[in-house]
Design a protein around this motif. Sequence first.
Motif, PDB file in Angstrom:
ATOM      1  N   VAL A 314       0.829  -1.204   0.000  1.00 44.98           N
ATOM      2  CA  VAL A 314       0.000   0.000   0.000  1.00 44.98           C
ATOM      3  C   VAL A 314       0.868   1.260   0.000  1.00 44.98           C
ATOM      4  N   LYS A 315       1.921   1.269   0.813  1.00 43.26           N
ATOM      5  CA  LYS A 315       2.813   2.434   0.844  1.00 43.26           C
ATOM      6  C   LYS A 315       3.521   2.623  -0.499  1.00 43.26           C
ATOM      7  N   SER A 316       3.893   1.532  -1.116  1.00 50.08           N
ATOM      8  CA  SER A 316       4.524   1.618  -2.436  1.00 50.08           C
ATOM      9  C   SER A 316       3.561   2.199  -3.451  1.00 50.08           C
ATOM     10  N   PHE A 317       2.310   1.753  -3.405  1.00 43.44           N
ATOM     11  CA  PHE A 317       1.282   2.278  -4.316  1.00 43.44           C
ATOM     12  C   PHE A 317       1.118   3.778  -4.153  1.00 43.44           C
ATOM     13  N   LEU A 318       1.003   4.206  -2.903  1.00 42.72           N
ATOM     14  CA  LEU A 318       0.800   5.637  -2.650  1.00 42.72           C
ATOM     15  C   LEU A 318       2.053   6.444  -2.974  1.00 42.72           C
ATOM     16  N   LYS A 319       3.215   5.879  -2.713  1.00 45.98           N
ATOM     17  CA  LYS A 319       4.467   6.593  -2.971  1.00 45.98           C
ATOM     18  C   LYS A 319       4.664   6.877  -4.451  1.00 45.98           C
ATOM     19  N   HIS A 320       4.233   5.956  -5.299  1.00 50.46           N
ATOM     20  CA  HIS A 320       4.483   6.087  -6.727  1.00 50.46           C
ATOM     21  C   HIS A 320       3.367   6.807  -7.475  1.00 50.46           C
ATOM     22  N   LEU A 321       2.353   7.282  -6.762  1.00 49.79           N
ATOM     23  CA  LEU A 321       1.323   8.075  -7.436  1.00 49.79           C
ATOM     24  C   LEU A 321       1.942   9.345  -8.007  1.00 49.79           C
ATOM     25  N   PRO A 322       1.362   9.914  -9.072  1.00 49.17           N
ATOM     26  CA  PRO A 322       1.904  11.154  -9.632  1.00 49.17           C
ATOM     27  C   PRO A 322       1.962  12.253  -8.580  1.00 49.17           C
ATOM     28  N   GLN A 323       2.926  13.139  -8.710  1.00 49.03           N
ATOM     29  CA  GLN A 323       3.050  14.252  -7.778  1.00 49.03           C
ATOM     30  C   GLN A 323       1.793  15.105  -7.819  1.00 49.03           C
ATOM     31  N   LYS A 324       1.390  15.607  -6.658  1.00 50.48           N
ATOM     32  CA  LYS A 324       0.159  16.384  -6.576  1.00 50.48           C
ATOM     33  C   LYS A 324       0.291  17.705  -7.308  1.00 50.48           C
ATOM     34  N   ARG A 325      -0.825  18.129  -7.899  1.00 48.11           N
ATOM     35  CA  ARG A 325      -0.893  19.471  -8.465  1.00 48.11           C
ATOM     36  C   ARG A 325      -1.173  20.453  -7.344  1.00 48.11           C
ATOM     37  N   ASP A 326      -0.984  21.729  -7.598  1.00 46.60           N
ATOM     38  CA  ASP A 326      -1.153  22.738  -6.552  1.00 46.60           C
ATOM     39  C   ASP A 326      -2.543  22.707  -5.946  1.00 46.60           C
ATOM     40  N   SER A 327      -3.545  22.403  -6.792  1.00 48.16           N
ATOM     41  CA  SER A 327      -4.933  22.456  -6.325  1.00 48.16           C
ATOM     42  C   SER A 327      -5.406  21.151  -5.719  1.00 48.16           C
ATOM     43  N   GLU A 328      -4.512  20.153  -5.671  1.00 47.30           N
ATOM     44  CA  GLU A 328      -4.933  18.850  -5.196  1.00 47.30           C
ATOM     45  C   GLU A 328      -4.042  18.355  -4.072  1.00 47.30           C
ATOM     46  N   LYS A 329      -4.572  17.493  -3.286  1.00 49.24           N
ATOM     47  CA  LYS A 329      -3.787  16.818  -2.254  1.00 49.24           C
ATOM     48  C   LYS A 329      -3.935  15.324  -2.458  1.00 49.24           C
ATOM     49  N   MET A 330      -2.830  14.678  -2.789  1.00 52.98           N
ATOM     50  CA  MET A 330      -2.876  13.241  -3.030  1.00 52.98           C
ATOM     51  C   MET A 330      -3.057  12.499  -1.711  1.00 52.98           C
ATOM     52  N   PRO A 331      -3.780  11.383  -1.729  1.00 47.02           N
ATOM     53  CA  PRO A 331      -4.017  10.637  -0.494  1.00 47.02           C
ATOM     54  C   PRO A 331      -2.744   9.978   0.012  1.00 47.02           C
ATOM     55  N   THR A 332      -2.666   9.837   1.299  1.00 42.83           N
ATOM     56  CA  THR A 332      -1.533   9.156   1.920  1.00 42.83           C
ATOM     57  C   THR A 332      -2.042   8.127   2.902  1.00 42.83           C
ATOM     58  N   ALA A 333      -1.186   7.224   3.276  1.00 43.33           N
ATOM     59  CA  ALA A 333      -1.547   6.214   4.258  1.00 43.33           C
ATOM     60  C   ALA A 333      -1.296   6.752   5.654  1.00 43.33           C
ATOM     61  N   PRO A 334      -2.143   6.429   6.615  1.00 42.19           N
ATOM     62  CA  PRO A 334      -1.879   6.837   7.984  1.00 42.19           C
ATOM     63  C   PRO A 334      -0.636   6.150   8.521  1.00 42.19           C
ATOM     64  N   GLN A 335      -0.067   6.703   9.573  1.00 32.50           N
ATOM     65  CA  GLN A 335       1.097   6.084  10.196  1.00 32.50           C
ATOM     66  C   GLN A 335       0.699   4.721  10.757  1.00 32.50           C
ATOM     67  N   SER A 336       1.602   3.762  10.665  1.00 31.36           N
ATOM     68  CA  SER A 336       1.290   2.430  11.161  1.00 31.36           C
ATOM     69  C   SER A 336       2.479   1.902  11.956  1.00 31.36           C
ATOM     70  N   THR A 337       2.291   0.723  12.497  1.00 28.45           N
ATOM     71  CA  THR A 337       3.364   0.095  13.275  1.00 28.45           C
ATOM     72  C   THR A 337       4.176  -0.834  12.401  1.00 28.45           C
ATOM     73  N   PHE A 338       4.133  -0.611  11.090  1.00 25.69           N
ATOM     74  CA  PHE A 338       4.885  -1.434  10.132  1.00 25.69           C
ATOM     75  C   PHE A 338       6.355  -1.440  10.516  1.00 25.69           C
ATOM     76  N   MET A 339       6.906  -2.625  10.746  1.00 27.74           N
ATOM     77  CA  MET A 339       8.277  -2.738  11.257  1.00 27.74           C
ATOM     78  C   MET A 339       9.264  -2.922  10.120  1.00 27.74           C
ATOM     79  N   GLN A 340      10.088  -1.972   9.915  1.00 30.72           N
ATOM     80  CA  GLN A 340      11.201  -2.031   8.987  1.00 30.72           C
ATOM     81  C   GLN A 340      10.817  -2.667   7.658  1.00 30.72           C
TER      82      GLN A 340
END
Length: 354
Positions: A314-340
């Motif tokens: 999921v983090k990889s999917f969100l990381k590789h989304l196109p960079q946000k435009r000025d008028s938009e905010k791309m979704p992100t994943a909430p912080q998790s306890t994902f270990m290393q």
Amino acid sequence: MQIAMLIVGTRGDVQPFIAIGKRLQDYGHRVRLATHANFKDFVMTTGLEFYPLVGDPKILAGYMVKNKGFLPATPSEIPIQRKQIRDAIIANPAAHGHVHVAEALNIPIHIIFTMLWTPTCEFPHPFSHVKQPAGYRLSYQSVDSFVWLGIRDMINDLRKRKLKLRPVTYLSDWGPKIDVVGFCFLDLASNYEPPEPPLRWLGSGDSPIYIGFGSLPIPEPDKLTRIIVQALEITGQRGIINKGWGRLRNLEESKEFVYVLDNVPHDWLFLQCKAVVHHGGAGTTAAGLKAGVKEQAVELAKAIESEDGVDGAVKSFLKHLPQKRDSEKMPTAPQSTFMQPLLLPVKRCFGMAS
């Protein structure tokens, strides 16, 4: 976001994407899983939306067993497989229309697979016949080229007629990055209530050996069933036989040391077993390693416990989304306890890129 996931293959291919889809759904996104009609009930019971694809995964599995991979043994096999993929649309490597639809719609695409699909000198392409290490890296290009030669007219017809895109001469690289995130496990054991008969049998003696071949078609299921039972009897072991798509049979004569069953969650069943004998499918292999069945798997099981492949995907999917435009905010994943997370950038090849 509205996220469509297109998955072609067997249950072992589909199940990890259900885990990813459920995590994305938890983050507030709408997720639709498009796959074969065989898996409709399985997908919908998890709470994801479902859309049917044409093609029978049992035919695909049978083709790969017969030819020991993607490459056909005879030219007569090619038309059969062309019929299976004519309507494929969008997001594991076996769905050949994904990048073209994404291009036409001008939307991001992220391709994920349960096996290595990136050129390397360490291993051959999983669907190639290459045995010598000197040919490992070349095997990826060979499989890619062979598949492309078999379907390029269909792809270009789709591009011109349906998508109004220019034809392409070859499926070239689509991006610079690959993330290796660990296997994406779907937790089925926590909500599973095993029936009384297998529980009673499991408790009546020593831990059994699991024998199952998942989605692997078996040419002579009656003969193989007899061989398995004979092997268990000679070695004095108890065994659980999973029928699977190979149609392994119920015993003609009941044996106290053998129990035959249909589908049971591997993450529950393998913990009850002393060893796992299977066909080497990605999902079954991962489940066996995670369960730490056999002494050699214990260390790998410990390493797997420190990974969260679903979170990494999921983090990889969100990381590789196109960079946000000025008028938009791309979704992100909430912080998790994902270990290393295990995120290893490697060179790009056809079939795995964002």
